[in-house]
Design a protein around this motif. Sequence first.
Motif, PDB file in Angstrom:
ATOM      1  N   LYS A   1      52.073  44.187  44.333  1.00  0.00           N
ATOM      2  CA  LYS A   1      50.979  43.451  44.974  1.00  0.00           C
ATOM      3  C   LYS A   1      49.863  44.393  45.405  1.00  0.00           C
ATOM      4  O   LYS A   1      48.678  44.089  45.259  1.00  0.00           O
ATOM      5  CB  LYS A   1      51.513  42.679  46.184  1.00  0.00           C
TER       6      LYS A   1
ATOM      7  N   GLN B   1      45.889  44.409  44.125  1.00  0.00           N
ATOM      8  CA  GLN B   1      44.764  44.303  45.054  1.00  0.00           C
ATOM      9  C   GLN B   1      43.845  45.521  44.965  1.00  0.00           C
ATOM     10  O   GLN B   1      42.620  45.393  45.059  1.00  0.00           O
ATOM     11  CB  GLN B   1      45.282  44.120  46.487  1.00  0.00           C
TER      12      GLN B   1
ATOM     13  N   ILE C   1      41.682  45.038  41.821  1.00  0.00           N
ATOM     14  CA  ILE C   1      40.667  44.004  42.045  1.00  0.00           C
ATOM     15  C   ILE C   1      39.568  44.521  42.972  1.00  0.00           C
ATOM     16  O   ILE C   1      38.370  44.280  42.749  1.00  0.00           O
ATOM     17  CB  ILE C   1      41.312  42.725  42.625  1.00  0.00           C
ATOM     18  N   GLN C   2      39.956  45.255  43.998  1.00  0.00           N
ATOM     19  CA  GLN C   2      38.970  45.797  44.937  1.00  0.00           C
ATOM     20  C   GLN C   2      38.054  46.810  44.245  1.00  0.00           C
ATOM     21  O   GLN C   2      36.851  46.862  44.514  1.00  0.00           O
ATOM     22  CB  GLN C   2      39.691  46.458  46.113  1.00  0.00           C
TER      23      GLN C   2
ATOM     24  N   TYR D   1      38.089  42.647  39.373  1.00  0.00           N
ATOM     25  CA  TYR D   1      39.035  41.770  38.671  1.00  0.00           C
ATOM     26  C   TYR D   1      40.167  42.627  38.102  1.00  0.00           C
ATOM     27  O   TYR D   1      40.056  43.858  38.035  1.00  0.00           O
ATOM     28  CB  TYR D   1      38.350  41.018  37.527  1.00  0.00           C
TER      29      TYR D   1
ATOM     30  N   PHE E   1      41.384  38.038  36.144  1.00  0.00           N
ATOM     31  CA  PHE E   1      41.730  37.374  37.397  1.00  0.00           C
ATOM     32  C   PHE E   1      41.014  38.086  38.542  1.00  0.00           C
ATOM     33  O   PHE E   1      41.179  39.286  38.724  1.00  0.00           O
ATOM     34  CB  PHE E   1      43.240  37.411  37.621  1.00  0.00           C
ATOM     35  N   LYS E   2      40.204  37.322  39.272  1.00  0.00           N
ATOM     36  CA  LYS E   2      39.498  37.888  40.422  1.00  0.00           C
ATOM     37  C   LYS E   2      40.319  37.774  41.691  1.00  0.00           C
ATOM     38  O   LYS E   2      40.069  38.476  42.670  1.00  0.00           O
ATOM     39  CB  LYS E   2      38.156  37.179  40.607  1.00  0.00           C
ATOM     40  N   GLU E   3      41.302  36.870  41.654  1.00  0.00           N
ATOM     41  CA  GLU E   3      42.219  36.708  42.780  1.00  0.00           C
ATOM     42  C   GLU E   3      43.628  36.511  42.243  1.00  0.00           C
ATOM     43  O   GLU E   3      43.829  35.839  41.233  1.00  0.00           O
ATOM     44  CB  GLU E   3      41.832  35.491  43.634  1.00  0.00           C
ATOM     45  N   VAL E   4      44.592  37.111  42.915  1.00  0.00           N
ATOM     46  CA  VAL E   4      45.997  36.938  42.557  1.00  0.00           C
ATOM     47  C   VAL E   4      46.780  36.714  43.836  1.00  0.00           C
ATOM     48  O   VAL E   4      46.741  37.539  44.749  1.00  0.00           O
ATOM     49  CB  VAL E   4      46.551  38.174  41.808  1.00  0.00           C
ATOM     50  N   ASP E   5      47.451  35.588  43.914  1.00  0.00           N
ATOM     51  CA  ASP E   5      48.227  35.270  45.121  1.00  0.00           C
ATOM     52  C   ASP E   5      49.480  36.128  45.199  1.00  0.00           C
ATOM     53  O   ASP E   5      50.083  36.458  44.182  1.00  0.00           O
ATOM     54  CB  ASP E   5      48.621  33.792  45.106  1.00  0.00           C
TER      55      ASP E   5
END
Length: 288
Positions: free
Chosen positions: A258, A262, A265-266, A270, A284-288
Amino acid sequence: MKSNILIGISKNVRFAIADTTEISKEAVENSEYDGILCTSELALLNIISILSSNIKSKEGKISLVLKADGLLGKAHARARIDGRVISSNEVDADKIEKLNECKDLDEFKKIYRIGKGVLRFETDLGLKSPYYTEIDIDDTKNIEDALSEYYIKSEQLKTIIKTGIKYTEGNSILKTGAIFIQALPDCSDEVFDKYVKRIKEIYGIQELLAHDFSLEKVLKLICEDIEEYKVLEERELSFKCDCSREYCLDVIKRVYTKKEIQDIIQKDGYIETVCNFCNAAYRFKEVD
């Protein structure tokens, strides 16, 4: 005529027989390499097509990944229960150049080979993570024999796996096919040996298909004078990638932690993965 697979059972064995001609042609057309460099990919494609008969779950899929050090040593194929199959291969440019420089057959054989490595057999039941086994492979045995040995040693299941390719005079694919026969628990050695002998006696499936044998006729020839059989299903095969955003997101979650996701992406805005079959890119710009 579309590629298809015939799945059935007898008192002693279960079987799958496939005409893979059209999907094999599509695989070569889809490849960036000449057909002569796609032999390992076609072998995996044919094998995965008949092994797809073992998939039970709608979400399940099976894959074969070849990783060896020879010219033909990198290939990958995947299948789903609905008949979708896909394959790809990778060939080292330096090895291709050496192949083109060969002056005689002996030099050619030294380069045109799978080499030493592993065949990875992956089974994904649609759960959290797939399970897999790795089978040692080298030039002393072909991919079919390596898998047959795996079934005998690891699962105590006597198995016959045979594939075949027939080319035209211009080296285009004319016919390709595959046969899978596996002993059921009560099958005696005597009965299974009859199947082994029969497969050795008949022409390769590619030759039978080239002489207009239907899959039903091939099956009848194999089982003749051995035992009766029952066809359970005939399924169409299609050369089609099964990738999706959901699947590729799952791959990302398996590969990275995780925190790593993050951080990427930061930094980049993406995280991206590319399907190694169809080259579709998923960001993916966001991943839960």
